[in-house]
Structures are given as C-alpha cells and as structure tokens.
Design an enzyme around this catalytic site. Structure first.
Site: not given
Length: 229
Positions: A106, A110, A102-103
C-alpha cells in the site's frame, strides 16, 4: 407496520452474503493462525521485513509503528506510517512477513500514485459521513413514507458499495506487489511464497465478502423502498 432494522422477509436477501462473510472470516483466521506457526527462513520480524522493503523502494520517510489489536495492520497514507500489530511487528512467521509486506504494498501504491488507491482515499471522508447517516435517513423516510428521504438514504448507502468495489483492486494489487517484492528482495524462499499467497488470498476474501454484503444490503433497501410505493 414493520421496520427495516427488525427481522422481516427482505432480510432473507442477506443470507448468501452472511454465509460467505462467515466463511471468509473463518478462512482468514484459520490460514493466519496456521502460518503464524511457520517460521520464516530468513528469521526476520515483520517490522524488519517491512523496513527492508520500504528502504528498497526509497521509502525511507515511512515510519513503522506498533499498534494494538489482532490483524489491525494498516498503512496510513495521511501520516505515511505503517502500523503493525504485535504478532506481525515482532513475529518471525510466514504470516507476519506476508502481512507486513502487504502493507508495504500500500505504501508503494501511495508513492506511485496508484489510481484506485487515490480514488479510494479521495472518497473516503465523504463515504464515511454518508454511510453513517444513510440508515437513519432511510429509516425516517420509511416510517413517514417520505420517498425522497429513502432515496437519499439509498444513494448515500450506495457510496459504501462503491468504496468496497474500489477496495478490491487496491487490496489485490497490494498483495501482488507484496509477493513480488518479497521474492525480488530475497526475503522468502519459494515454498514460503506459497504460504504468503495463501494468507493474503484468505484476507482478500473478506473484502469480497464485504462487497457482496453491501450489494445485497443495497438491494434490500431498494426492495423496502418499493414496498412503500
């Protein structure tokens, strides 16, 4: 005279949000702990899973660091660093793999300049400052019946509502990317994808609850302001 920080009738407005927030917190804790005990088939740690996914997307310059706390995992877009808690960084569970992925989602957002993430990052400094003084301004305005101060406090607090609103598509999209990437890179089997989705869906519920609480709090401020007319 009564004060907006103390108990008074308008606090009843917050009850639905408080109930849902408590449910969401219990849900994420229970689901996370459940899948923390389920080992992943590949046997990779969360850090190894994240590195695999980052490299697969050309994000070689994104470092992975260990951070203290539980469920404190996050991606720092300013330093381009992925920070994972110990249970995720060193864990080999379905929960660890899912949260790490999940991270990474991100980080991919980006890289691709995902519009909602860009907007959230852009407004964060302003919203952080505004929300920190919103209650103070409203409280002073309430005490002295200064309508302008109360209005400014409400507007400043509304910024946090907007931030929570923008956070939803950012988080849901990161989870969607995580599940797709885990499957595409062969990091989980089909049955594990179900567990990953449950963990990430439970986590997403906390953001929904945060938005609801902030919306109800905004309504409460408007009602309190109306009582001073």
């Amino acid at each position: 005279m009564y004060f907006p920080f103390l108990f008074e009738p308008t606090m009843l407005i917050l009850i639905p949000g408080i109930i849902i927030a408590a449910y969401a917190q219990n849900k994420v804790s229970g689901t996370y702990n459940r899948y923390l005990r389920v080992p992943s088939t590949r046997g990779l740690t969360g850090a190894q899973t994240a590195r695999n996914m980052l490299d697969a997307n050309g994000l070689y310059n994104v470092n992975i660091e260990l951070v203290g706390g539980k469920l404190s995992d996050h991606y720092d877009p300013r330093k381009r660093v992925l920070r994972l808690s110990n249970e995720v960084y060193n864990g080999r569970s379905v929960a660890a793999v899912g949260i790490a992925a999940h991270e990474v989602g991100h980080a991919i957002q980006h890289q691709e300049a995902y519009a909602p993430l860009k907007f959230r990052n852009a407004i964060f400094p302003v919203v952080s400052f505004a929300s920190s003084i919103a209650w103070f301004l409203f409280f002073i305005g309430f005490l002295f019946q200064a309508m302008q101060l109360m209005n400014i406090g409400i507007i400043f607090f509304a910024g946090s509502v907007v931030f929570n609103m923008v956070t939803l598509p950012v988080e849901f999209n990161a989870s969607k990317r995580a599940i797709a990437q885990l499957s595409a890179n062969g990091l989980v089997i089909r049955e594990e994808s179900v567990g990953v989705k449950k963990v990430l869906d439970a986590a997403a519920l906390t953001y929904v609850a945060a938005l609801l609480v902030s919306l109800l709090q905004l309504v409460r401020l408007v009602v309190l302001r109306g009582s001073r007319d």
